[in-house]
Design an enzyme around this catalytic site. Structure first.
Site, PDB file in Angstrom:
ATOM      1  N   LYS A  22       0.948  -1.100   0.106  1.00  0.00           N
ATOM      2  CA  LYS A  22       0.138  -0.048   0.017  1.00  0.00           C
ATOM      3  C   LYS A  22       0.713   1.395  -0.082  1.00  0.00           C
ATOM      4  CE  LYS A  22      -3.717  -0.913   2.318  1.00  0.00           C
ATOM      5  NZ  LYS A  22      -4.418  -0.868   3.852  1.00  0.00           N
ATOM      6  N   ARG A  91      -3.056   3.095   8.667  1.00  0.00           N
ATOM      7  CA  ARG A  91      -3.611   2.057   7.530  1.00  0.00           C
ATOM      8  C   ARG A  91      -2.376   1.127   7.685  1.00  0.00           C
ATOM      9  NH1 ARG A  91      -4.600   4.834   1.861  1.00  0.00           N
ATOM     10  NH2 ARG A  91      -6.042   2.734   1.863  1.00  0.00           N
ATOM     11  N   GLY A 100      -8.594  -8.067   4.837  1.00  0.00           N
ATOM     12  CA  GLY A 100      -9.053  -8.385   6.103  1.00  0.00           C
ATOM     13  C   GLY A 100      -8.435  -8.871   7.283  1.00  0.00           C
ATOM     14  N   MET A 102      -5.582  -7.526   8.531  1.00  0.00           N
ATOM     15  CA  MET A 102      -4.887  -6.447   9.518  1.00  0.00           C
ATOM     16  C   MET A 102      -5.781  -5.221   9.822  1.00  0.00           C
ATOM     17  SD  MET A 102      -0.955  -7.369   9.187  1.00  0.00           S
ATOM     18  CE  MET A 102      -1.287  -6.666   7.578  1.00  0.00           C
ATOM     19  N   ARG A 335      -3.238  -1.022  -6.510  1.00  0.00           N
ATOM     20  CA  ARG A 335      -2.282  -2.337  -6.578  1.00  0.00           C
ATOM     21  C   ARG A 335      -2.672  -3.132  -7.890  1.00  0.00           C
ATOM     22  NH1 ARG A 335      -5.413  -4.764  -1.508  1.00  0.00           N
ATOM     23  NH2 ARG A 335      -7.344  -4.730  -2.645  1.00  0.00           N
ATOM     24  N   HIS A 451      -7.832 -31.021   7.560  1.00  0.00           N
ATOM     25  CA  HIS A 451      -7.654 -32.579   7.109  1.00  0.00           C
ATOM     26  C   HIS A 451      -8.320 -32.860   5.833  1.00  0.00           C
ATOM     27  CE1 HIS A 451      -9.063 -36.640   7.060  1.00  0.00           C
ATOM     28  NE2 HIS A 451      -7.804 -37.072   7.498  1.00  0.00           N
ATOM     29  N   SER A 777      15.882 -41.647 -13.891  1.00  0.00           N
ATOM     30  CA  SER A 777      14.820 -40.972 -13.428  1.00  0.00           C
ATOM     31  C   SER A 777      14.239 -40.932 -12.192  1.00  0.00           C
ATOM     32  CB  SER A 777      13.634 -41.777 -14.523  1.00  0.00           C
ATOM     33  OG  SER A 777      12.232 -41.308 -14.290  1.00  0.00           O
ATOM     34  N   CYS A 845       9.901 -38.674 -12.785  1.00  0.00           N
ATOM     35  CA  CYS A 845       8.457 -39.302 -13.325  1.00  0.00           C
ATOM     36  C   CYS A 845       7.733 -39.218 -12.030  1.00  0.00           C
ATOM     37  CB  CYS A 845       8.792 -40.522 -13.813  1.00  0.00           C
ATOM     38  SG  CYS A 845       9.638 -41.714 -12.917  1.00  0.00           S
ATOM     39  N   TYR A 865      14.208 -33.919 -18.704  1.00  0.00           N
ATOM     40  CA  TYR A 865      12.845 -33.498 -18.774  1.00  0.00           C
ATOM     41  C   TYR A 865      11.942 -33.886 -17.516  1.00  0.00           C
ATOM     42  CZ  TYR A 865      12.874 -38.811 -18.602  1.00  0.00           C
ATOM     43  OH  TYR A 865      13.003 -40.114 -18.347  1.00  0.00           O
TER      44      TYR A 865
HETATM   45  P1  ADP Z   1      -7.536  -2.361   3.429  1.00  0.00           P
HETATM   46  O1  ADP Z   1      -6.029  -2.696   3.394  1.00  0.00           O
HETATM   47  O2  ADP Z   1      -8.397  -3.149   4.458  1.00  0.00           O
HETATM   48  O3  ADP Z   1      -8.375  -2.164   2.275  1.00  0.00           O
HETATM   49  P2  ADP Z   1      -7.442   0.196   3.791  1.00  0.00           P
HETATM   50  O4  ADP Z   1      -6.307   0.817   4.750  1.00  0.00           O
HETATM   51  O5  ADP Z   1      -7.552   0.581   2.427  1.00  0.00           O
HETATM   52  O6  ADP Z   1      -7.514  -1.010   4.353  1.00  0.00           O
HETATM   53  O7  ADP Z   1      -8.653   1.306   4.432  1.00  0.00           O
HETATM   54  C1  ADP Z   1      -9.968   0.987   4.208  1.00  0.00           C
HETATM   55  C2  ADP Z   1     -10.808   1.887   3.576  1.00  0.00           C
HETATM   56  O8  ADP Z   1     -10.544   3.078   4.395  1.00  0.00           O
HETATM   57  C3  ADP Z   1     -10.190   2.380   2.327  1.00  0.00           C
HETATM   58  O9  ADP Z   1     -10.964   1.821   1.280  1.00  0.00           O
HETATM   59  C4  ADP Z   1     -10.517   4.001   2.219  1.00  0.00           C
HETATM   60  O10 ADP Z   1     -11.708   4.106   1.571  1.00  0.00           O
HETATM   61  C5  ADP Z   1     -10.651   4.360   3.655  1.00  0.00           C
HETATM   62  N1  ADP Z   1      -9.236   5.224   3.912  1.00  0.00           N
HETATM   63  C6  ADP Z   1      -8.255   4.881   4.247  1.00  0.00           C
HETATM   64  N2  ADP Z   1      -7.534   6.057   4.577  1.00  0.00           N
HETATM   65  C7  ADP Z   1      -8.449   6.957   4.026  1.00  0.00           C
HETATM   66  C8  ADP Z   1      -8.200   8.430   3.943  1.00  0.00           C
HETATM   67  N3  ADP Z   1      -6.961   8.888   4.355  1.00  0.00           N
HETATM   68  N4  ADP Z   1      -9.234   9.224   3.886  1.00  0.00           N
HETATM   69  C9  ADP Z   1     -10.375   8.664   3.529  1.00  0.00           C
HETATM   70  N5  ADP Z   1     -10.626   7.231   3.422  1.00  0.00           N
HETATM   71  C10 ADP Z   1      -9.530   6.595   3.868  1.00  0.00           C
HETATM   72 MG    MG Z   2      -7.881  -0.735   0.857  1.00  0.00          MG
END
Ligand code: ADP
Ligand code: MG
Ligand code: MG
Length: 897
Positions: A22, A91, A100, A102, A335, A451, A777, A845, A865
């Site tokens: 990020k 963030r 989801g 962290m 990304r 499992h 082999s 093989c 191979y």
């Molecule tokens: P994740 O990695 O779970 O996507 P993010 O760090 O992207 O988490 O944050 C989740 C949401 O929070 C982002 O999709 C964004 O819309 C909102 N967000 C994060 N930083 C800002 C910011 N500086 N201003 C406004 N919204 C933000």
């Molecule tokens: Mg995000």
């Protein structure tokens, strides 16, 4: 001294190790001149230092304070200022995205005073109060570790008291009441008040993000995705922008191409008057991104420009998050986007056509795993179809069958010809027989290393696991879908192991278009065409040859169509089953050589016919035939059954000489550890007639093909050799028979004789063995069993799941070669063998021959191979090429993951 904090302007997209994905991409966008709210990134190095030492590095606080000051100057606002506060988001962002897993906290810097300032500045008291209650909720959950329900319950109760449904219907007074309640929740749970000091809030958020790296669910996720545990996460501090400031504001997510189909054209969702997390959480219904063109034309046009620019710049499909605050567009994330296997192929080929990337790059963009997924039968596409539940896509494929709730029932119903799907909370070793007979396995608990998942993948069974919405209730012979239907035992369901979806009723299954295309059918499918095109390119690039493991003419033909350049393993054991079993029995119970010879004479023409057909199918290509490998008792009846049979016959005074002798033989041949018993070359030495009959059949079949104008290329392979003496003995005899046959027939043909390397002793004495071998082999299945000292059949069902769960290994050594151990033996044997005999032909093989990661390894040690099951041949061609390309690039971006 190490620097821990970097302004967005200081980074770039190559710095993911240091800044996380990020942070690196926020920096890249900043430097591209895109509208990114300013901010800075605390490096993964700081996180690692914190995790190792249990406290922040000394200068971190100072560095953060300096960068915060610069940010405040740039924004013309101070964090938590009572009249006009700067708010920031904190963030998380690791090198690899962990959706989801962290934490992120928004609106940091609000407190009892600055919330008033925000209200005054924005002229919107409700917005300010709403932001404050969001902060308390996120901070309480994420930083203070309070259950999210503790807050959600208060919110629900308040909505109920007010008689409203959506939180947007709550007024400013309601929100103030909620704020007071949330503060109480925080005090009750922690014994302390919500920290009013903004700098303290910020510091605690940063530490919380650091710590979130090590939560059990994050650790589990990493294990499943094979992400290293010691990377740590970066933390991004960014000025807040607000999508929740009325009708001219909003937030959205978008892709520069369709991540599901790969079709060109942007794709996304937009939500008016919302913060970003609302879009992802699905709190309200979003509108398609295209609608933004009407809602806010200038922002829409700007966004389209930016997306085109990003795609050109990244030369790949991008996934973005954005917010519009009162008509001003802000970019919050980008990304390289995740995609389905179909989309991966189409996007790669389109981009190559658009000359954005070259064909090599296109190959690197699609993994062999993705290609393999495209080769499974799948559910015919239907946009209307809705799943009732979703779990983990643990083992691919499309399975349809009647629900059974325990393994005994599975076995019983399957026995009478029903197709069944075994549904369990979780499986254990006792379920093995039920799993074997099922079309697919569905569990409500456990992840990709449970499992059920491990065993299903090993057996090639479709599996969806951890479908938490299912309440499995075997007592009442049913399962209940949360907020959904009750499904009784016997009802038909369909499960998609590639997406994790569960459907009620029978979903029609169709063959893979890719397979049909490769089989030579004329299909009208863009993905299939794209695959075929890339495979042609793969063949130009790769160094490794790809052969197939095939022992029937049908499989041989299919392998050929799939692009195999020979058969690397033609097993001969199945040729002794069926109605030939009886002949084998006669061979085993024969009392003298004459009796043995008579039985072998009857087997000879049958074997010859087997080989003739295969040579015909593989005309002009090598066929490596492995002499009989398994212990002989595998061809004999079960001991108990036979004993009962004989006892019954005795009772009735029926004399059955054959059965009686057979029983003695079964008893005699019984072994405690058959895998380590009388098999392979050991049979060739103790019952030479069997090997020699096979050699004669091979030579006769080959001679006949030559006389018929064909071009047979047989190779004889001796299994389970441990020492050169074994091979020397057997080779001399085989050579003699082959020479005699060719002489009889007046045919000139060179038939190489080689050996499997599948016992550790053979690997470490490979130089000596090479003296007697025309080729090696590697039998990596046995080599893995013998190196680790465990039998696959037993351990996979017994303790592999626990081993994977506890991280003893990250992948089953039977699926992906254990480079460190088994791989070292392969490398050693290859080196020793080639030192003794330069140019010694080397192949593999075992099933690893079709595994993407293992193929890269085999390429790197210089094998000639790999040989794998027919369906894996295209995957192996593909990965052999990617291995060359990855080695060539072996810089950033050449990751094979
Ligand atoms: P994740 O990695 O779970 O996507 P993010 O760090 O992207 O988490 O944050 C989740 C949401 O929070 C982002 O999709 C964004 O819309 C909102 N967000 C994060 N930083 C800002 C910011 N500086 N201003 C406004 N919204 C933000
Ligand atoms: Mg995000
Ligand atoms: Mg073997």
């Amino acid at each position: 001294m190490t620097t821990f904090v970097f302004d967005f302007a200081e980074g770039n997209k190559e710095l993911k190790d240091l800044l996380g994905g990020k942070g690196a991409n926020l920096a890249e966008m900043t430097n591209l001149g895109l509208p990114v709210p300013p901010g800075f990134t605390i490096s993964t190095e700081a996180c690692r230092a914190f995790l190792v030492e249990g406290k922040e590095p000394d200068q971190l606080a100072t560095e953060i304070a300096e960068h915060l000051r610069a940010l405040e100057d740039k924004m013309g606002r101070r964090l938590g200022d009572p009249t006009d506060p700067l708010l920031v988001s904190v963030r998380s962002g690791a090198k690899f995205s962990m959706p989801g897993m962290m934490e992120t906290v928004l609106d940091v810097g609000l407190n009892d005073e600055s919330v008033v300032g925000l209200a005054n500045q924005s002229g919107d008291e409700r917005f300010a109060a709403d932001s404050y209650r969001r902060l308390l909720q996120m901070f309480g959950g994420t930083v203070l570790g309070i259950e999210h329900d503790a807050f959600a319950d208060r919110l629900d109760a308040l909505k109920k008291r007010r008689g409203v449904i959506a939180d947007t219907e709550l007024g400013v007074e309601d929100l103030r009441e909620l704020i007071a309640e949330y503060k109480v929740v925080i005090r009750e749970h922690t014994g302390e008040d919500f920290p009013q000091e903004p700098a303290e809030q910020l510091r605690l958020c940063v530490l919380a993000v650091f710590k979130s790296w090590n939560t059990p669910r994050a650790a589990l996720y990493r294990r499943q995705e094979r992400i290293a545990d010691d990377l740590g996460t970066a933390v991004n501090i960014q000025a807040m922008v607000f999508g929740n400031r009325g009708a001219t504001s909003g937030s959205g997510v978008a892709f520069t191409r369709d991540p599901a189909s790969g079709a060109p054209g942007v794709y996304g969702d937009y939500l008016t008057n919302a913060q970003g997390e609302d879009v992802v959480a699905g709190i309200r219904n979003t509108v398609p991104l295209a609608d933004l063109e009407q809602i806010d034309p200038p922002s829409y046009r700007q966004l389209m420009d930016i997306m085109a620019k990003l795609e050109k710049h990244y030369r790949d499909m991008c996934d973005i998050e954005f917010t519009i605050e009162e008509g001003k567009l802000w970019m919050l994330q980008t990304r390289v986007g995740k995609r389905t296997p179909e989309a991966a192929v189409r996007i790669a080929v389109h981009m190559a056509e658009e000359l954005l990337i070259d064909r090599d790059e296109a190959m690197l963009r699609v993994t062999g795993h993705q290609l393999a997924a495209l080769m499974f039968p799948r559910f015919a596409p239907d946009p209307e179809r809705r799943s009732v539940a979703t779990g983990m896509n643990a083992s691919p494929g499309a399975a349809v069958g009647r629900v059974v709730l325990d393994s005994a029932t599975a076995v019983e119903w399957a026995g009478r010809g029903e197709k069944v799907i075994l549904v369990r909370k979780e499986t254990n070793p006792d379920d093995l027989h039920g799993m074997v007979v099922s079309q697919g396995i569905l569990t409500s608990r456990g992840g990709k290393t449970s499992h059920a998942a491990v065993v299903a993948r090993g057996m090639g069974r479709t599996c969806v696991c951890g479908a938490e919405a299912l309440d499995v209730d075997p007592e009442n012979r049913r399962f209940i879908v949360r907020n959904g239907p009750v499904v009784n035992e016997g009802d038909v369901i369909s499960i998609d192991g590639s997406t994790g979806e569960v459907f009620l009723g029978e979903v029609p299954v169709s063959d893979s278009a890719v397979v049909r295309k490769l089989e030579g059918e004329d299909v009208d499918d863009p993905v299939a065409h794209a695959v075929a095109r890339l495979l042609m390119h793969a063949d130009e690039v790769r160094r490794l040859d790809v052969r197939a493991n095939a022992d029937t003419p049908e499989d041989a033909q299919r392998s050929r169509r799939f692009g195999a350049s020979g058969i690397g393993l033609c097993r001969t054991e199945h040729m002794f089953l069926g109605d030939r079993r009886e002949l084998v029995e006669h061979l085993i119970v024969a009392e003298d050589e004459a009796g043995q010879a008579a039985a072998l004479d009857k087997l000879l023409p049958l074997q010859r016919q087997d080989f003739t057909e295969i040579f015909e199918a593989m005309d002009g290509l090598p066929v490596t035939i492995r002499l009989i490998d398994p212990p002989l008792h595998e061809f004999l009846p079960d001991l108990t059954e036979l004993a009962v049979h004989v006892a019954l016959a005795d009772e009735r005074h029926i004399e059955d000489e054959h059965d009686r002798k057979l029983l003695q033989a079964v008893k005699r041949l019984h072994e405690q550890n058959p895998m380590l018993g009388l098999r392979g070359v050991r049979l060739g030495i103790t019952i030479p007639g069997l090997f020699l009959m096979q050699a004669r059949a091979i030579a006769e079949a080959a001679a006949a093909r030559v006389l018929a104008g064909g071009d047979p290329r047989p190779e004889i392979m001796v299994p389970l050799v441990s020492t050169e003496r074994e091979l020397a003995l057997v080779r001399a005899q085989l050579e003699e028979v082959v020479a005699a046959v060719l002489d009889e027939q007046g045919v000139e043909l060179h038939i190489p004789i080689g050996t499997m390397i599948e016992i550790p002793r053979a690997a470490v004495t490979a130089d000596k063995i090479a003296h007697w071998a025309d080729f090696f082999s590697f039998g990596t299945n046995d080599l893995t069993q013998m190196t680790w000292g465990f039998s696959r059949d037993d351990v996979e069902s017994e303790f592999f799941a626990a081993y994977l769960e506890k991280g003893v290994f990250t992948a089953s050594p039977f699926e992906s070669i254990d480079v460190e151990g088994v791989g070292a033996l392969v490398r050693t044997a290859a080196e020793l063998g080639r030192k003794a005999k330069p140019g010694l032909h080397l192949g593999v093989c075992g099933e690893h021959g079709g595994d993407p990661e293992s193929i890269h390894f085999f390429d790197s040690v210089g094998l000639d191979y790999v040989s794998c099951s027919p369906f894996r041949v295209p995957v192996a061609r593909w990965e052999a090429a990617r291995s060359v390309l990855a080695a060539r690039a072996s810089g950033p971006g050449s990751d094979v993951r």
